[in-house]
Each structure stands twice: as C-alpha cells, then as structure tokens.
Design an enzyme around this catalytic site. Structure first.
Site, PDB file in Angstrom:
ATOM      1  N   CYS A 299       0.834  -1.127   0.194  1.00 35.26           N
ATOM      2  CA  CYS A 299       0.027  -0.115  -0.132  1.00 35.26           C
ATOM      3  C   CYS A 299       0.954   1.245  -0.136  1.00 35.26           C
ATOM      4  O   CYS A 299       0.742   2.007  -0.797  1.00 35.26           O
ATOM      5  CB  CYS A 299      -0.945  -0.046   1.177  1.00 35.26           C
ATOM      6  SG  CYS A 299      -0.103   0.088   2.538  1.00 35.26           S
ATOM      7  N   HIS A 347      -2.843   1.211   6.915  1.00 35.01           N
ATOM      8  CA  HIS A 347      -3.127   1.371   5.509  1.00 35.01           C
ATOM      9  C   HIS A 347      -3.188   2.603   4.992  1.00 35.01           C
ATOM     10  O   HIS A 347      -3.732   3.434   5.615  1.00 35.01           O
ATOM     11  CB  HIS A 347      -4.143   0.502   5.305  1.00 35.01           C
ATOM     12  CG  HIS A 347      -4.470   0.134   3.652  1.00 35.01           C
ATOM     13  ND1 HIS A 347      -3.865  -0.816   3.170  1.00 35.01           N
ATOM     14  CD2 HIS A 347      -5.468   0.514   2.843  1.00 35.01           C
ATOM     15  CE1 HIS A 347      -4.133  -1.047   2.041  1.00 35.01           C
ATOM     16  NE2 HIS A 347      -5.149  -0.303   1.634  1.00 35.01           N
ATOM     17  N   HIS A 359      -5.938   1.892  -4.311  1.00 35.45           N
ATOM     18  CA  HIS A 359      -4.833   1.397  -3.178  1.00 35.45           C
ATOM     19  C   HIS A 359      -4.579   0.064  -3.603  1.00 35.45           C
ATOM     20  O   HIS A 359      -5.101  -0.863  -4.553  1.00 35.45           O
ATOM     21  CB  HIS A 359      -5.501   1.511  -1.796  1.00 35.45           C
ATOM     22  CG  HIS A 359      -6.594   0.630  -1.676  1.00 35.45           C
ATOM     23  ND1 HIS A 359      -6.798  -0.334  -0.470  1.00 35.45           N
ATOM     24  CD2 HIS A 359      -7.777  -0.146  -2.698  1.00 35.45           C
ATOM     25  CE1 HIS A 359      -7.890  -0.969  -0.583  1.00 35.45           C
ATOM     26  NE2 HIS A 359      -8.336  -1.087  -1.692  1.00 35.45           N
TER      27      HIS A 359
END
Length: 384
Positions: A299, A347, A359
């Site tokens: 990520c 994240h 993402h």
C-alpha cells in the site's frame, strides 16, 4: 476350637457380575464419546473464517509497515556506514603519503649527520654558503612541522571515523535483526490466513469469495494468502503467486478501460494529477508485501511511487507518510490526498475524488479502485 463362619456370598452370580461390568464399561465409553464430541471445537462458519482472515491480513499489514520502516533505517545505516568506510580509506591514503614524506625528511637529516648548527658554522670553509643552506634548512623544518601536523590531524580524523563506523555498524545490525523479525511476522500471519482458507470446502470458499467481492463492490474475486514468501522490491510475480484470478483481473482491466471510479472533481494541481495518473496505470498489478514497483506494490509502496512520478519524495511507511504533508479532515478531501485507515495507521490509499481511492489492498487483491468507506478511516494528508 475356633468357630468357622461361612463366607458371605455376592447376591450376583459370576455371569451376572460379568454382564454388569460390561454394561458399566459400555456406559463409560458412551459417556466419554458424547462428552468428547460436546467439547470439540465446532467448525468455524464462513463468516468467522472471513473475520479471522481479515484480522490476520490487518496484522500482516501492520508488520509489513514495520518491516518497511526497519528496511528504510537499515538502508540508511548501510549507506552511512559505507560512506564513513570510504572516507576512512581516503584519510588512510593521505596519512600514508604524509608518513612517506616524513620518512624522506628523516633520512635526509640522517645523511647530513645532524650536527649542531654552531659546529657546522665553525667547520665550514664558506660561511656565506652555510648561511644560505641554513635558511633552506629552516624552510625545510617548517615543511616538516607542517607534515607532522598533517599526520596528527589525519590520525585523529581516522580514529573518529572508525568510532562513527562502529556505531553505524551496530545500528545496522540492530535494524537487520528487526527486519528479520518483522519479515517472520508477516510470513507467519499470511501463512496462517492461507491455512484457514485452505480448510474451506468449495461451497464455503464460494460464499467467502462472494462476501469479499461484495465488500469490494466488484465482481468475482479469488483471495488467497499466497504471498507468504513476498519480499521487498519484487518485480516479477505470476497471477497464481499473487492470488489473482481472471475475475479480479477483469475487474481491474475494466477499471482501466472504462474509468470506473474516476474522480468527479479535477485534481487541484498538476502534481496531484500526475500522481493519480501514475496510480491508475498500476491498476491490476499484484500486491506483494514490501514491494515498491514497478510490477508489484504494497500500500505505501504504491503511494510513494505515485508521488515520486509527480516529482515528490515521500517516506516509505504509512506512519511516516501521514506526517509528510498537511493534515486535512475527511470533509476537506481532494484528489491526490493520502487517506489512511485503522487505528494503527497501517493502510494508505490515494484519494481520487467521489469517495473513491486507488490502493493496493492485500495479498490476492490487486491494485484497484475502492470506496474509502470499506475500511475504518484514520486520517488524511495533503502533499504540498
């Protein structure tokens, strides 16, 4: 004579005793069987497996970001150590040159006999020539003193460099130890998730996939925890190793071709537009923990690469990227902002407008467009 008493007889005969014992054993075995089955752990439902796998993925992502941070520090320590080592080598070379010069001067003095100047003046037949030579000797002495000073300075610098190098080497070893620890944590979490998924029947797996697809707002998707051997900087990964299937790949291709989830608001500046454009070009590429492209990402590796394409250098991890710009509230989000999730800031995605982001979700889920509502929102940062 002693009295003889008749022994007391059991009310049950021999065969009756054996029958009673058999019944008792059977009863005990039956009780044990039911008791054992009553205390056995029930088979988890598909929903329970999904919840546990989600938890393992989240913990693996936390460990991944810690791995990324440890790797960044290890790389910095290694670079600093190499720089100090190279500087020490250059200083040592200069020291050896200065020492050779001093040795030549000492040899010349030895050959001249090193007599007291007054004695040399008394013995010379040409005082003018002696005085001229004395002036030259004085200059040579000044050069010798300067050479000695240079040697001392280089020795002190080398001692300092060696001390700094030892400190950097100690730090490097510490970061490498942390790196191995976090790698083991990631691999362990992903392997545990894979074992859980492998226990599902075909029917249960289908229900699981449907639940994952429904959460992601997309069509069929196969999620597998097969990236247990993923490593930083991976550039080649097959669809099977990445856990992708035709369904998820098709969804990603559809995102690229049809512009699904495109921002309804234009990017506020050219750099944000460039970052979003780069991220869109990565749609469908696999998630690999520790990867920063160009063929796979985690990520924070994706957001770092996207903004690098826009000419902006971001730090490596989610918990450092969140401090790389100006914090903004959810109501102030604009395309190009970094959006962060979970209480541990584990994240990150790139906001593209309209409540959507690009993402790299997790193993088995390729880079995709997704709603920011699918995970607990933790904050956002606007890159300058």
């Amino acid at each position: 004579m002693a009295a003889h008493r008749k022994s007391k007889q059991s009310p049950l005969g021999g065969s009756a005793v054996r029958t009673a014992a058999t019944l008792a054993l059977a009863s005990a075995a039956t009780a044990t069987l039911f008791e054992g089955s009553g205390h056995a752990d029930p088979r988890p439902t598909t929903a329970q497996v999904k919840a546990e796998v989600d938890r393992l993925y989240e913990e693996a992502e936390v460990a991944t970001e810690r791995y990324n941070g440890a790797k960044e520090k290890a790389d910095q320590a290694r670079t600093a150590f190499d720089r100090l080592r190279d500087e020490a080598a250059r200083r040592t070379e200069r020291l050896n040159t200065a020492r050779e010069g001093l040795g030549a001067m000492a040899a010349a003095q030895y050959r001249s006999g090193g007599l007291d100047p007054a004695v040399q003046l008394a013995l010379t037949s040409d005082p003018d020539q002696y005085l001229e030579r004395a002036a030259l000797a004085e200059k040579a002495g000044e050069r010798q003193a300067a050479a000695v000073t240079s040697v001392r300075r280089e020795l002190a610098a080398i001692r300092q460099l060696r001390g700094e190098s030892a400190g950097k080497l100690t730090a490097l070893r510490g970061h490498e130890t942390e790196l191995r620890r976090q790698k083991a944590a990631v691999v362990g979490k992903l392997a545990e998730a894979r074992r859980l998924l492998d226990r599902l029947t075909d029917e249960e797996r289908a229900r699981y996939e449907a639940a994952v697809a429904a959460r992601n707002g997309s069509g069929t998707s196969t999620t597998r925890a097969d990236n247990t051997n993923g490593s930083a900087g991976s550039t080649t990964r097959s669809s099977a190793a990445a856990g992708t299937t035709g369904g998820s790949s098709a969804t990603a291709r559809a995102d690229r071709s049809s512009g699904a989830g495109r921002a309804s608001v234009n990017a506020p500046n050219s750099r944000a537009a460039a970052a979003i454009s780069f991220a869109r070009a990565q749609l469908g590429k696999p998630y690999v923990w520790g990867a920063t492209g160009p063929s796979a990402y985690d990520c924070s590796g994706l957001t770092q690469a996207a903004w690098r394409a826009a000419g902006v250098t971001l730090p490596r991890t989610t918990y450092t990227q969140i401090n790389a710009g100006q914090r903004v509230s959810r109501s102030q989000l604009a395309p190009g902002d970094l959006v962060f999730f979970y209480s541990g800031i584990s994240h990150v995605g790139l906001y593209i407008g309209g409540g959507q982001m690009i993402h790299a979700p997790r193993p088995g889920a390729p880079v995709r467009v997704a709603p920011i509502d699918e995970m607990p929102f933790a904050g956002a940062t606007r890159i300058g």
